[in-house]
Design a protein around this motif. Sequence first.
Motif, PDB file in Angstrom:
ATOM      1  N   PHE A  44      -6.367 -38.904   0.425  1.00 49.55           N
ATOM      2  CA  PHE A  44      -7.058 -37.623   0.292  1.00 49.55           C
ATOM      3  C   PHE A  44      -7.090 -37.187  -1.170  1.00 49.55           C
ATOM      4  O   PHE A  44      -8.130 -36.724  -1.668  1.00 49.55           O
ATOM      5  N   ILE A  45      -5.977 -37.348  -1.860  1.00 46.85           N
ATOM      6  CA  ILE A  45      -5.912 -36.972  -3.278  1.00 46.85           C
ATOM      7  C   ILE A  45      -6.903 -37.787  -4.098  1.00 46.85           C
ATOM      8  O   ILE A  45      -7.624 -37.248  -4.948  1.00 46.85           O
ATOM      9  N   ARG A  46      -6.954 -39.095  -3.825  1.00 50.90           N
ATOM     10  CA  ARG A  46      -7.902 -39.954  -4.554  1.00 50.90           C
ATOM     11  C   ARG A  46      -9.339 -39.540  -4.275  1.00 50.90           C
ATOM     12  O   ARG A  46     -10.188 -39.521  -5.176  1.00 50.90           O
ATOM     13  N   ALA A  47      -9.617 -39.196  -3.007  1.00 53.09           N
ATOM     14  CA  ALA A  47     -10.977 -38.791  -2.647  1.00 53.09           C
ATOM     15  C   ALA A  47     -11.373 -37.500  -3.342  1.00 53.09           C
ATOM     16  O   ALA A  47     -12.495 -37.354  -3.838  1.00 53.09           O
ATOM     17  N   MET A  48     -10.463 -36.546  -3.401  1.00 49.53           N
ATOM     18  CA  MET A  48     -10.757 -35.282  -4.073  1.00 49.53           C
ATOM     19  C   MET A  48     -10.984 -35.485  -5.570  1.00 49.53           C
ATOM     20  O   MET A  48     -11.851 -34.846  -6.177  1.00 49.53           O
ATOM     21  N   LYS A  49     -10.222 -36.396  -6.171  1.00 46.93           N
ATOM     22  CA  LYS A  49     -10.422 -36.697  -7.587  1.00 46.93           C
ATOM     23  C   LYS A  49     -11.782 -37.345  -7.808  1.00 46.93           C
ATOM     24  O   LYS A  49     -12.495 -37.031  -8.774  1.00 46.93           O
ATOM     25  N   ARG A  50     -12.139 -38.269  -6.925  1.00 50.58           N
ATOM     26  CA  ARG A  50     -13.419 -38.960  -7.060  1.00 50.58           C
ATOM     27  C   ARG A  50     -14.592 -37.995  -6.907  1.00 50.58           C
ATOM     28  O   ARG A  50     -15.610 -38.109  -7.601  1.00 50.58           O
ATOM     29  N   LEU A  51     -14.426 -37.018  -6.003  1.00 50.89           N
ATOM     30  CA  LEU A  51     -15.491 -36.030  -5.777  1.00 50.89           C
ATOM     31  C   LEU A  51     -15.412 -34.865  -6.759  1.00 50.89           C
ATOM     32  O   LEU A  51     -16.235 -33.955  -6.695  1.00 50.89           O
ATOM     33  N   GLN A  52     -14.391 -34.911  -7.635  1.00 53.44           N
ATOM     34  CA  GLN A  52     -14.178 -33.867  -8.640  1.00 53.44           C
ATOM     35  C   GLN A  52     -14.001 -32.490  -7.998  1.00 53.44           C
ATOM     36  O   GLN A  52     -14.524 -31.484  -8.464  1.00 53.44           O
ATOM     37  N   ILE A  53     -13.246 -32.488  -6.897  1.00 52.59           N
ATOM     38  CA  ILE A  53     -12.909 -31.231  -6.224  1.00 52.59           C
ATOM     39  C   ILE A  53     -11.528 -30.822  -6.709  1.00 52.59           C
ATOM     40  O   ILE A  53     -10.499 -31.218  -6.151  1.00 52.59           O
ATOM     41  N   GLY A  54     -11.506 -30.081  -7.822  1.00 54.51           N
ATOM     42  CA  GLY A  54     -10.258 -29.717  -8.455  1.00 54.51           C
ATOM     43  C   GLY A  54     -10.040 -28.227  -8.513  1.00 54.51           C
ATOM     44  O   GLY A  54     -10.968 -27.429  -8.349  1.00 54.51           O
ATOM     45  N   GLN A  55      -8.790 -27.845  -8.768  1.00 55.92           N
ATOM     46  CA  GLN A  55      -8.405 -26.442  -8.835  1.00 55.92           C
ATOM     47  C   GLN A  55      -9.108 -25.736  -9.988  1.00 55.92           C
ATOM     48  O   GLN A  55      -9.207 -26.269 -11.096  1.00 55.92           O
ATOM     49  N   GLY A 250       4.807 -32.104   5.323  1.00 50.62           N
ATOM     50  CA  GLY A 250       4.076 -33.225   4.739  1.00 50.62           C
ATOM     51  C   GLY A 250       3.281 -32.808   3.520  1.00 50.62           C
ATOM     52  O   GLY A 250       3.191 -33.557   2.534  1.00 50.62           O
ATOM     53  N   PHE A 251       2.729 -31.609   3.569  1.00 58.16           N
ATOM     54  CA  PHE A 251       1.989 -31.097   2.415  1.00 58.16           C
ATOM     55  C   PHE A 251       2.922 -30.875   1.228  1.00 58.16           C
ATOM     56  O   PHE A 251       2.566 -31.173   0.078  1.00 58.16           O
ATOM     57  N   LEU A 252       4.119 -30.365   1.502  1.00 58.02           N
ATOM     58  CA  LEU A 252       5.096 -30.127   0.436  1.00 58.02           C
ATOM     59  C   LEU A 252       5.464 -31.418  -0.287  1.00 58.02           C
ATOM     60  O   LEU A 252       5.837 -31.393  -1.471  1.00 58.02           O
ATOM     61  N   TRP A 253       5.371 -32.548   0.407  1.00 48.46           N
ATOM     62  CA  TRP A 253       5.673 -33.838  -0.211  1.00 48.46           C
ATOM     63  C   TRP A 253       4.799 -34.049  -1.450  1.00 48.46           C
ATOM     64  O   TRP A 253       5.232 -34.657  -2.426  1.00 48.46           O
ATOM     65  N   TYR A 254       3.575 -33.549  -1.380  1.00 48.20           N
ATOM     66  CA  TYR A 254       2.626 -33.726  -2.481  1.00 48.20           C
ATOM     67  C   TYR A 254       2.386 -32.429  -3.268  1.00 48.20           C
ATOM     68  O   TYR A 254       1.762 -32.458  -4.322  1.00 48.20           O
ATOM     69  N   ASN A 255       2.901 -31.311  -2.736  1.00 50.87           N
ATOM     70  CA  ASN A 255       2.656 -30.031  -3.387  1.00 50.87           C
ATOM     71  C   ASN A 255       3.860 -29.523  -4.162  1.00 50.87           C
ATOM     72  O   ASN A 255       3.758 -28.561  -4.914  1.00 50.87           O
ATOM     73  N   ALA A 256       5.019 -30.208  -4.012  1.00 49.77           N
ATOM     74  CA  ALA A 256       6.205 -29.802  -4.759  1.00 49.77           C
ATOM     75  C   ALA A 256       5.952 -29.995  -6.252  1.00 49.77           C
ATOM     76  O   ALA A 256       5.195 -30.876  -6.660  1.00 49.77           O
ATOM     77  N   TYR A 257       6.592 -29.162  -7.054  1.00 53.22           N
ATOM     78  CA  TYR A 257       6.359 -29.170  -8.506  1.00 53.22           C
ATOM     79  C   TYR A 257       6.684 -30.530  -9.126  1.00 53.22           C
ATOM     80  O   TYR A 257       7.730 -31.100  -8.857  1.00 53.22           O
ATOM     81  N   PRO A 258       5.804 -31.084  -9.980  1.00 46.16           N
ATOM     82  CA  PRO A 258       4.433 -30.613 -10.270  1.00 46.16           C
ATOM     83  C   PRO A 258       3.468 -31.096  -9.180  1.00 46.16           C
ATOM     84  O   PRO A 258       3.493 -32.262  -8.792  1.00 46.16           O
ATOM     85  N   ALA A 259       2.663 -30.192  -8.682  1.00 46.05           N
ATOM     86  CA  ALA A 259       1.812 -30.460  -7.530  1.00 46.05           C
ATOM     87  C   ALA A 259       0.779 -31.541  -7.804  1.00 46.05           C
ATOM     88  O   ALA A 259       0.171 -31.590  -8.870  1.00 46.05           O
ATOM     89  N   GLN A 260       0.599 -32.407  -6.787  1.00 43.85           N
ATOM     90  CA  GLN A 260      -0.447 -33.421  -6.837  1.00 43.85           C
ATOM     91  C   GLN A 260      -1.718 -32.924  -6.152  1.00 43.85           C
ATOM     92  O   GLN A 260      -2.786 -33.488  -6.350  1.00 43.85           O
ATOM     93  N   MET A 261      -1.566 -31.899  -5.322  1.00 46.73           N
ATOM     94  CA  MET A 261      -2.728 -31.266  -4.704  1.00 46.73           C
ATOM     95  C   MET A 261      -2.360 -29.861  -4.256  1.00 46.73           C
ATOM     96  O   MET A 261      -1.185 -29.542  -4.072  1.00 46.73           O
ATOM     97  N   PHE A 262      -3.370 -29.026  -4.114  1.00 43.56           N
ATOM     98  CA  PHE A 262      -3.204 -27.652  -3.641  1.00 43.56           C
ATOM     99  C   PHE A 262      -3.891 -27.495  -2.289  1.00 43.56           C
ATOM    100  O   PHE A 262      -4.817 -28.241  -1.967  1.00 43.56           O
ATOM    101  N   MET A 263      -3.430 -26.510  -1.500  1.00 43.03           N
ATOM    102  CA  MET A 263      -4.049 -26.313  -0.186  1.00 43.03           C
ATOM    103  C   MET A 263      -5.370 -25.568  -0.267  1.00 43.03           C
ATOM    104  O   MET A 263      -6.233 -25.748   0.585  1.00 43.03           O
ATOM    105  N   GLY A 264      -5.546 -24.717  -1.278  1.00 41.71           N
ATOM    106  CA  GLY A 264      -6.775 -23.947  -1.381  1.00 41.71           C
ATOM    107  C   GLY A 264      -6.843 -22.866  -0.322  1.00 41.71           C
ATOM    108  O   GLY A 264      -5.979 -22.754   0.563  1.00 41.71           O
ATOM    109  N   ASP A 265      -7.900 -22.069  -0.365  1.00 42.86           N
ATOM    110  CA  ASP A 265      -8.077 -21.004   0.621  1.00 42.86           C
ATOM    111  C   ASP A 265      -8.284 -21.561   2.027  1.00 42.86           C
ATOM    112  O   ASP A 265      -7.951 -20.899   3.015  1.00 42.86           O
ATOM    113  N   VAL A 266      -8.831 -22.763   2.116  1.00 37.27           N
ATOM    114  CA  VAL A 266      -9.058 -23.368   3.431  1.00 37.27           C
ATOM    115  C   VAL A 266      -7.739 -23.542   4.175  1.00 37.27           C
ATOM    116  O   VAL A 266      -7.695 -23.464   5.406  1.00 37.27           O
TER     117      VAL A 266
END
Length: 359
Positions: A44-55, A250-266
């Motif tokens: 998911f992280i790779r896909a968001m980077k490829r689509l340039q869906i960033g914070q 599971g989200f915290l696994w990737y969101n713990a500091y420094p975060a690799q992804m954010f949850m966003g408003d969704v």
Amino acid sequence: MLYHLLYPLHTTFIGFNVFRYITFRCICGAITAFLIMYVFGPAFIRAMKRLQIGQVVRDDGPETHLVKQGVPTMGGLLILIAISLSTLLWARLDSDLVWLLQFTLLFYGLIGAIDDYRKISRKNSKGLSARWKMVLQIVGASVVGLYILLHPGFDGHLSLPFLKNINPDLGWFYVIFAIIVIVGASNAVNLTDGLDGLAAGPTIIAAAVYLVFSYLAGHLVLAQYLQIPYVPGSGELAIFCGAIVGACLGFLWYNAYPAQMFMGDVGSLALGGALGAVAIIIKQEFLLAIVGGIFVLEALSVIMQVGYFKMTHGRRIFLMAPFHHHFEKKGWHESKVVVRFWIVSILLGLLAIATLKLR
């Protein structure tokens, strides 16, 4: 789904009898949601980077947050998938209350997704207008409030923590009350989602507490013994809460500091709305103000800051709101703010559970 497929086979093989137990399915739901997040997180992280869906970082925030610009966001999409799939796998699908929670989660997730998309496409931190966001949130909450009030066995009575003999009846005003609880919870979690891991931690604790209360509310003997409202069928909601716990872990696994992804408003709007809906269904609405005390304080800090700023023509109560930024401005490291907020959330969670006996 698995309950309906495998439990009927218990007459052939006694081992399938475990699917009868909510506790077993709740644990399995939490583990399933965690594994979905853990396994599919990197893709998911790779896909968001490829689509340039960033914070998109607000330009008036702490300077230390500027490095977060472009970090993959909308991780809430994966959270919603994990929660929904786990619930569908392990909960009873003949429970209308489970479907009501699924509706709330996905409806509020859709609002958040629209908000996130507008932020990303416009390359600024202003997404869906506050007016339209509020209108859509009220519509979703109204569905829950009306459904509960019109559902057989439900009414407009309130359950107050620490007080066992005071149950005011709001009648049709209960729908308005439900809107306030659900919309308030949704926005409060959204405001809290400002630091790495900050929103996920208290959400895990709140969902775990409501897991316990959902199970107890659905058990006639235990509900009567503890003098809490008995809500037939609410035991299945414990599986939904367990899925929230697992997905957020599971989200915290990737969101713990420094975060690799954010949850966003969704993610934040959906999780807050879902917690509010659970509180409404099991008649533990005011308990949310205790176990979700961090969310309440974050929301109040914004309300107080804005109100005071307008009344005094520019003066402030906090260095910055929401008030987790206040501590950052005072020199606390982001991780210290997050962990201390988690500690407070755990203490509030214990207090919430203590209300079962302090009556």
